[in-house]
Design an enzyme around this catalytic site. Structure first.
Site, PDB file in Angstrom:
ATOM      1  N   GLU A 154      84.723 -36.400  84.388  1.00 33.44           N
ATOM      2  CA  GLU A 154      85.662 -36.705  85.470  1.00 33.44           C
ATOM      3  C   GLU A 154      85.116 -36.221  86.815  1.00 33.44           C
ATOM      4  OE1 GLU A 154      88.092 -39.069  85.880  1.00 33.44           O
ATOM      5  OE2 GLU A 154      89.327 -38.084  84.346  1.00 33.44           O
ATOM      6  N   CYS A 211      88.203 -42.780  75.503  1.00 30.00           N
ATOM      7  CA  CYS A 211      87.997 -42.391  76.899  1.00 30.00           C
ATOM      8  C   CYS A 211      89.268 -41.795  77.500  1.00 30.00           C
ATOM      9  CB  CYS A 211      87.472 -43.585  77.686  1.00 30.00           C
ATOM     10  SG  CYS A 211      86.729 -43.141  79.271  1.00 30.00           S
ATOM     11  N   HIS A 212      89.951 -42.497  78.410  1.00 33.92           N
ATOM     12  CA  HIS A 212      91.227 -42.012  78.935  1.00 33.92           C
ATOM     13  C   HIS A 212      92.412 -42.490  78.098  1.00 33.92           C
ATOM     14  CE1 HIS A 212      88.706 -41.410  82.566  1.00 33.92           C
ATOM     15  NE2 HIS A 212      89.540 -40.417  82.806  1.00 33.92           N
TER      16      HIS A 212
END
Length: 239
Positions: A169, A138-139
């Protein structure tokens, strides 16, 4: 997997989206799902963060008891696991030599403190140079943007990489809140960016580099880590 010494899960210490911003931290499912995939496979897991100590958890990733994903419910009931995020190790006190793999869970907090940590970049660069598995979801791939390979090139350059998409996002309403667009940054660094439909599972393995697109990709990314470790063990056994 008894041959595997341990896996390091490296978490964010960032509790807000910028100075005075909305609360954030690690996205709990991106921690808990891989954690139990590893533990249930017989692998020891250490948890650390950029600053050490108590790990901030994104409040949006937690729900009332009984309404969380199964791995989150299990983690919340696991006293030993909860102690690990209450007293996380600190990145600059760790050595890549101690681990077979490093896994970076996401959560928006990672966008602030992981890219700026020289200690993390050095740890991941050393792990890669030593033939270890490097993974993120993910991030979490924000922690890869300043990592170099042995030739001094960005680690992600020329490699297949996934991460939270620009469109995800935007759908989350946070495109203007994050310090940079992760998908765009990875592309700028020369990554061969890979994604599936928004918010659907997508994990990709490029040799020892494993990345997942979003929270739904956590389990698949963890499976790929175990697959890579198994192959490494077989290669060592055949020497």
């Amino acid at each position: 997997m008894a041959h595997v010494a341990r896996i390091l899960m490296m978490l964010t210490s960032q509790a807000s989206m910028g100075a005075g911003g909305a609360p954030t931290g690690v996205w709990f499912e991106e921690l808990s799902t891989p954690y139990y995939a590893f533990v249930d496979a017989g692998v020891a897991v250490d948890i650390a963060s950029i600053d050490g100590g108590r790990v901030p958890v994104d409040p949006h990733s937690l729900h009332p008891s009984g309404k969380n994903p199964a791995s989150v419910e299990r983690f919340l009931r696991d006293e030993a696991a909860m102690q690990k995020i209450a007293n996380a190790g600190k990145v600059d006190e760790l050595a890549a030599d101690d681990y077979a793999a490093v896994f970076l869970p996401g959560g928006h907090g990672t966008m602030w403190d992981l890219p700026g940590s020289r200690a993390l970049a050095d740890l991941l660069g050393r792990a890669w140079a030593d033939g270890k598995v490097v993974a993120a979801v993910c991030h979490g791939p924000a922690g890869l943007v300043n990592v170099k390979d042995a030739a001094g090139r960005p680690l992600v350059a020329g490699r297949r990489v996934s991460a939270f998409t620009n469109s995800e996002e935007a759908a989350a309403g946070l495109a203007d809140a994050v310090p940079f667009a992760l998908e765009s940054r990875l592309r700028e660094l020369g990554a061969e960016y890979v994604s599936g439909p928004d918010f659907q599972p997508c994990a990709v393995r490029d040799g020892r580099l494993i990345t997942g697109q979003n929270p739904a990709s956590s389990e698949a990314a963890a499976r790929l880590v175990l697959e890579a470790l198994g192959e490494s063990a077989q290669a060592e056994a055949s020497r």
